[in-house]
Design a protein around this motif. Sequence first.
Motif, PDB file in Angstrom:
ATOM      1  N   ALA A   1      39.423  38.055  45.488  1.00 14.57           N
ATOM      2  CA  ALA A   1      38.133  38.809  45.330  1.00 14.57           C
ATOM      3  C   ALA A   1      37.038  38.434  46.475  1.00 14.57           C
ATOM      4  O   ALA A   1      36.950  37.494  46.584  1.00 14.57           O
ATOM      5  CB  ALA A   1      37.588  38.212  44.155  1.00 14.57           C
TER       6      ALA A   1
ATOM      7  N   SER B   1      38.753  39.307  37.292  1.00 19.56           N
ATOM      8  CA  SER B   1      39.800  39.684  37.782  1.00 19.56           C
ATOM      9  C   SER B   1      40.887  38.706  37.120  1.00 19.56           C
ATOM     10  O   SER B   1      41.814  39.095  36.382  1.00 19.56           O
ATOM     11  CB  SER B   1      40.050  39.089  39.300  1.00 19.56           C
ATOM     12  OG  SER B   1      39.133  39.876  40.122  1.00 19.56           O
TER      13      SER B   1
ATOM     14  N   GLN C   1      44.985  35.393  43.286  1.00 15.95           N
ATOM     15  CA  GLN C   1      44.233  36.724  43.236  1.00 15.95           C
ATOM     16  C   GLN C   1      42.841  36.537  43.450  1.00 15.95           C
ATOM     17  O   GLN C   1      41.918  37.024  44.181  1.00 15.95           O
ATOM     18  CB  GLN C   1      44.521  37.320  42.002  1.00 15.95           C
ATOM     19  CG  GLN C   1      43.648  38.793  41.850  1.00 15.95           C
ATOM     20  CD  GLN C   1      43.860  39.265  40.311  1.00 15.95           C
ATOM     21  OE1 GLN C   1      44.425  38.937  39.457  1.00 15.95           O
ATOM     22  NE2 GLN C   1      43.079  40.298  40.157  1.00 15.95           N
TER      23      GLN C   1
ATOM     24  N   VAL D   1      41.938  43.724  45.425  1.00 11.09           N
ATOM     25  CA  VAL D   1      42.131  42.954  44.427  1.00 11.09           C
ATOM     26  C   VAL D   1      42.982  43.803  43.046  1.00 11.09           C
ATOM     27  O   VAL D   1      43.901  43.175  42.662  1.00 11.09           O
ATOM     28  CB  VAL D   1      40.848  42.599  44.030  1.00 11.09           C
ATOM     29  CG1 VAL D   1      41.019  41.670  42.494  1.00 11.09           C
ATOM     30  CG2 VAL D   1      40.138  41.581  44.738  1.00 11.09           C
TER      31      VAL D   1
ATOM     32  N   TYR E   1      46.623  43.883  44.239  1.00 10.26           N
ATOM     33  CA  TYR E   1      47.253  42.575  43.807  1.00 10.26           C
ATOM     34  C   TYR E   1      47.334  42.229  42.456  1.00 10.26           C
ATOM     35  O   TYR E   1      48.415  41.806  41.845  1.00 10.26           O
ATOM     36  CB  TYR E   1      46.355  41.244  44.687  1.00 10.26           C
ATOM     37  CG  TYR E   1      47.040  40.200  44.616  1.00 10.26           C
ATOM     38  CD1 TYR E   1      47.775  40.034  45.707  1.00 10.26           C
ATOM     39  CD2 TYR E   1      46.902  39.064  43.726  1.00 10.26           C
ATOM     40  CE1 TYR E   1      48.433  38.800  45.964  1.00 10.26           C
ATOM     41  CE2 TYR E   1      47.768  38.028  43.900  1.00 10.26           C
ATOM     42  CZ  TYR E   1      48.508  37.953  44.933  1.00 10.26           C
ATOM     43  OH  TYR E   1      49.286  36.752  45.111  1.00 10.26           O
ATOM     44  N   SER E   2      46.518  42.763  41.549  1.00 10.67           N
ATOM     45  CA  SER E   2      46.658  42.721  39.851  1.00 10.67           C
ATOM     46  C   SER E   2      47.979  43.627  39.671  1.00 10.67           C
ATOM     47  O   SER E   2      48.732  43.000  38.813  1.00 10.67           O
ATOM     48  CB  SER E   2      45.456  43.344  39.450  1.00 10.67           C
ATOM     49  OG  SER E   2      45.557  43.235  38.041  1.00 10.67           O
TER      50      SER E   2
END
Length: 242
Positions: free
Chosen positions: A156, A118, A152, A188, A191-192
């Motif tokens: 995960a 990530s 972030q 995730v 959020y990225s």
Amino acid sequence: MSLKPLWSFSSINRDFRQITELREQAVRFHDQRTAVLKHHWLPQLRKLYQGKPQQVLLEQVLSEMPDYSDDREVLSHLDVHFFQKLDHQALTRISQHSQQVALMVALSPFAAVDMLLSVWRSIRMLDEICQVYGVRPSLPARSHLLTMVLEQMALAGAAELLSDQLADFTSNRLLGMVSSQAASGVGVGIYSARIGLRALALCRPVPFADDQKPGIGRLARSILTAMQTRFRNTADPAKQAE
């Protein structure tokens, strides 16, 4: 050689100072019928992109702008013909990276690997967004963005957060189709994508109009579509053979 890092640091900070100043002036004169931006703001914008790949497009767009344009028309013309083209490139990269993050987390059985993947993908995404707008993040800006990346990492493997992330984008039926690991990947990935949108806003010398600001909805749907396609193909032996 010892002066090179100092010069690089100075030029990076200068880029972001210019962007901040340009954005503040654009906000101030956005609805004005004056010609202040044409005589003082445009030369600064040209300087920002001088010698960069974006310069050719910028000069072409400016050459097509009517001479009688006032400040509001200058910003509108640049927004439609220059910045929205850069936005499209940046959003494409955000979509690609967030989908890849979602899939990698979903397919990884190890939480530590999830975190590393990530962070690695998010850093690459930030760098590519900055390249689209012809800048690199300054150390303070990178520090702020990387703080979001570290947040972030905590996401995960946290599948329980998925329901909040996807409340506006999907139904509970999706959660019944995929594993908790896949659900975590989607969370995730979204959020990225949010990190990417924040970086896009920081790199844009002209702020978005309230009704044009890109939202997370379309990016979230692209992540969900990629995840559903992947899991359907995995579940279908015939498609796996293809």
